[in-house]
Structures are given as structure tokens and as C-alpha cells.
Design a protein around this motif. Structure first.
Motif, mmCIF file in Angstrom:
data_model
loop_
_atom_site.group_PDB
_atom_site.id
_atom_site.type_symbol
_atom_site.label_atom_id
_atom_site.label_comp_id
_atom_site.label_asym_id
_atom_site.label_seq_id
_atom_site.Cartn_x
_atom_site.Cartn_y
_atom_site.Cartn_z
ATOM 1 N N PHE A 86 1.046 -1.205 0.079
ATOM 2 C CA PHE A 86 0.126 -0.061 -0.127
ATOM 3 C C PHE A 86 0.777 1.249 -0.031
ATOM 4 O O PHE A 86 0.503 2.228 -0.910
ATOM 5 C CB PHE A 86 -0.791 0.100 1.110
ATOM 6 C CG PHE A 86 -1.653 1.234 1.726
ATOM 7 C CD1 PHE A 86 -2.829 1.307 0.790
ATOM 8 C CD2 PHE A 86 -1.092 2.167 2.267
ATOM 9 C CE1 PHE A 86 -3.386 2.680 0.932
ATOM 10 C CE2 PHE A 86 -2.080 3.445 2.458
ATOM 11 C CZ PHE A 86 -3.088 3.566 1.695
ATOM 12 N N ILE A 87 2.006 1.589 0.751
ATOM 13 C CA ILE A 87 2.843 2.394 0.746
ATOM 14 C C ILE A 87 3.695 2.628 -0.283
ATOM 15 O O ILE A 87 3.613 3.714 -0.774
ATOM 16 C CB ILE A 87 3.677 2.261 2.077
ATOM 17 C CG1 ILE A 87 2.989 2.323 3.621
ATOM 18 C CG2 ILE A 87 5.108 3.146 2.200
ATOM 19 C CD1 ILE A 87 3.799 1.799 4.851
ATOM 20 N N ASN A 88 3.930 1.639 -0.911
ATOM 21 C CA ASN A 88 4.713 1.814 -2.130
ATOM 22 C C ASN A 88 3.843 2.233 -3.340
ATOM 23 O O ASN A 88 4.002 3.167 -4.047
ATOM 24 C CB ASN A 88 5.418 0.455 -2.595
ATOM 25 C CG ASN A 88 6.395 0.233 -1.578
ATOM 26 O OD1 ASN A 88 7.183 1.290 -1.002
ATOM 27 N ND2 ASN A 88 6.842 -1.039 -1.319
ATOM 28 N N THR A 89 2.650 1.396 -3.325
ATOM 29 C CA THR A 89 1.641 2.051 -4.474
ATOM 30 C C THR A 89 1.129 3.520 -4.546
ATOM 31 O O THR A 89 1.143 4.177 -5.541
ATOM 32 C CB THR A 89 0.322 1.364 -4.032
ATOM 33 O OG1 THR A 89 0.661 -0.211 -4.180
ATOM 34 C CG2 THR A 89 -0.697 1.584 -5.176
ATOM 35 N N PHE A 90 1.216 4.219 -3.376
ATOM 36 C CA PHE A 90 1.040 5.669 -3.127
ATOM 37 C C PHE A 90 2.138 6.781 -2.851
ATOM 38 O O PHE A 90 1.613 7.707 -2.607
ATOM 39 C CB PHE A 90 -0.294 5.749 -2.275
ATOM 40 C CG PHE A 90 -1.361 5.014 -2.671
ATOM 41 C CD1 PHE A 90 -2.283 5.480 -3.681
ATOM 42 C CD2 PHE A 90 -1.999 3.824 -2.144
ATOM 43 C CE1 PHE A 90 -3.340 4.604 -4.265
ATOM 44 C CE2 PHE A 90 -3.049 3.208 -2.514
ATOM 45 C CZ PHE A 90 -3.426 3.535 -3.480
ATOM 46 N N GLY A 91 3.353 5.958 -2.551
ATOM 47 C CA GLY A 91 4.527 6.986 -2.554
ATOM 48 C C GLY A 91 4.424 7.379 -1.239
ATOM 49 O O GLY A 91 4.759 8.643 -1.017
ATOM 50 N N LEU A 92 3.957 6.808 -0.258
ATOM 51 C CA LEU A 92 3.824 7.255 1.220
ATOM 52 C C LEU A 92 5.146 6.592 2.166
ATOM 53 O O LEU A 92 4.738 6.924 3.413
ATOM 54 C CB LEU A 92 2.480 6.625 1.831
ATOM 55 C CG LEU A 92 1.197 7.024 1.035
ATOM 56 C CD1 LEU A 92 0.202 6.311 1.602
ATOM 57 C CD2 LEU A 92 0.860 8.467 0.884
ATOM 58 N N GLY A 93 6.221 6.620 1.459
ATOM 59 C CA GLY A 93 7.254 6.311 2.285
ATOM 60 C C GLY A 93 7.449 6.971 3.700
ATOM 61 O O GLY A 93 7.405 6.841 4.893
ATOM 62 N N PRO A 94 7.491 8.367 3.686
ATOM 63 C CA PRO A 94 7.583 9.379 4.453
ATOM 64 C C PRO A 94 6.617 9.367 5.524
ATOM 65 O O PRO A 94 6.514 10.065 6.627
ATOM 66 C CB PRO A 94 7.589 10.763 3.864
ATOM 67 C CG PRO A 94 8.135 10.320 2.420
ATOM 68 C CD PRO A 94 7.402 9.134 1.969
ATOM 69 N N LEU A 95 5.493 8.824 5.038
ATOM 70 C CA LEU A 95 4.263 8.965 6.045
ATOM 71 C C LEU A 95 3.777 7.573 6.667
ATOM 72 O O LEU A 95 2.813 7.031 7.014
ATOM 73 C CB LEU A 95 2.858 9.189 5.364
ATOM 74 C CG LEU A 95 3.103 10.806 4.829
ATOM 75 C CD1 LEU A 95 1.838 11.236 4.153
ATOM 76 C CD2 LEU A 95 3.285 11.928 5.843
ATOM 77 N N THR A 96 4.789 6.570 6.297
ATOM 78 C CA THR A 96 4.611 5.114 6.974
ATOM 79 C C THR A 96 4.166 5.125 8.435
ATOM 80 O O THR A 96 3.281 4.305 8.652
ATOM 81 C CB THR A 96 6.065 4.293 6.826
ATOM 82 O OG1 THR A 96 6.392 4.473 5.575
ATOM 83 C CG2 THR A 96 6.051 2.987 7.536
ATOM 84 N N HIS A 97 4.559 5.741 9.429
ATOM 85 C CA HIS A 97 4.155 6.140 10.858
ATOM 86 C C HIS A 97 2.565 6.061 10.750
ATOM 87 O O HIS A 97 2.024 5.666 11.562
ATOM 88 C CB HIS A 97 5.010 6.936 11.496
ATOM 89 C CG HIS A 97 4.729 8.465 11.034
ATOM 90 N ND1 HIS A 97 5.175 8.966 9.992
ATOM 91 C CD2 HIS A 97 3.886 9.547 11.732
ATOM 92 C CE1 HIS A 97 4.890 10.217 9.459
ATOM 93 N NE2 HIS A 97 4.138 10.378 10.555
ATOM 94 N N LEU A 98 2.028 7.124 9.950
ATOM 95 C CA LEU A 98 0.654 7.427 9.638
ATOM 96 C C LEU A 98 -0.217 6.063 9.255
ATOM 97 O O LEU A 98 -1.159 5.977 9.792
ATOM 98 C CB LEU A 98 0.433 8.654 9.088
ATOM 99 C CG LEU A 98 0.920 9.982 9.546
ATOM 100 C CD1 LEU A 98 0.516 11.066 8.761
ATOM 101 C CD2 LEU A 98 0.528 10.313 10.907
#
Length: 151
Positions: A126-138
Motif C-alpha cells: 500500500f505504502i509503495n503504491t501511493f508513494g507514502l514512504g515518509p508517512l509510513t508511521h501514519l
């Protein structure tokens, strides 16, 4: 018919576009796509309920997250005067939009999956699909089930 040089969009892109269109229509929002500089972020106009996406904006976040983030601003309208006047209000408003955008995407991405364990195990997809690496904690905070204290 598509030419050989054209690429057919993936099913997930079509599905998420329909998901966003439904939210936009149901909430009487408008979305505009403009071509600004690479440094001009996406914005919303709270009064007109308009989302403006800069097609040239350079960011690590996916287009889908950017749209969800701007939708979140409009669905949970907070005063734009606070946003411009107070640095800490800006941080709070942006964090809230991040959380609400992630929730919109979680609701879409895991729509047919009720298993909390499966969602947790697939969080990095999910994180990779949406480019959310910096928001992994959220993302992890939203995927962590609330434990009952008084059982």
C-alpha cells in the motif's frame, strides 16, 4: 482502438478514478488540472470547493494520494485564515489532511479485505503504491487496531 505506443491504464487506476469521481460528485467538488511550475503545490479553494492539481508539481507522493489529500481538505474544512496565519495550525491542518487522505485510500485499496492481519502484512505494498514512504508511521497508526483496555 489503442495504438501500439499507447498504454492501456491499469484496472486499479480506472477503479480509483471512479472512486474519486464518486466522492467529488457526492460532495459537489470540482477538480481542475493546471500546468504550473515544478515548485507550485496542489491547492484547494475552500469557498469555491475547488481542487487544483498542478500536473508539473514534483513530489514523491503519488497522484492518487495528492488528489485524496486535497479532497480531505475540502471534506474536513478548516479555516484557511488559520492556515495562513499560524505555523502550528498549518502543521495540524496538513497532518489531518494526510491522515484523512490515507484513510480514503485505505478504504479503497482494502475495500474487500476485512482481515486486519492481512492489511497489516500488506501495508508496504500500500505504502509503495501511493508513494507514502515518509508517512509510513501514519499508515501504520491507521492500520493498527485499537486494543480494548477493559476486557
Amino acid at each position: 482502438m489503442l495504438k501500439k505506443t499507447e498504454q492501456r491504464p491499469s484496472f486499479k487506476n480506472d477503479a480509483i478514478q471512479e472512486y474519486f469521481e464518486r466522492i467529488i460528485y457526492q460532495n459537489k467538488l470540482t477538480i481542475l488540472h493546471l500546468h504550473g511550475s515544478a515548485y507550485d503545490p496542489d491547492v484547494v479553494n475552500l469557498n469555491k470547493r475547488v481542487i487544483i492539481i498542478n500536473c508539473n508539481y514534483e513530489t514523491h507522493f503519488s497522484y492518487d494520494f495528492r488528489v485524496a489529500h486535497e479532497i480531505a481538505h475540502l471534506l474536513h474544512q478548516l479555516s484557511s485564515s488559520n492556515y495562513h496565519r499560524n505555523y502550528f495550525a498549518k502543521i495540524t491542518i496538513e497532518k489531518r489532511a494526510h491522515i484523512d487522505a490515507i484513510q480514503l485510500l485505505l478504504d479503497f485499496y482494502f475495500a474487500d479485505l476485512t482481515s486486519q492481519k492481512w492489511r497489516w502484512d500488506n501495508r508496504f505494498n500500500f505504502i509503495n503504491t501511493f508513494g507514502l514512504g515518509p508517512l509510513t508511521h501514519l499508515v501504520e497508526r491507521l492500520l493498527t487496531p485499537i486494543k480494548k483496555v477493559c476486557e
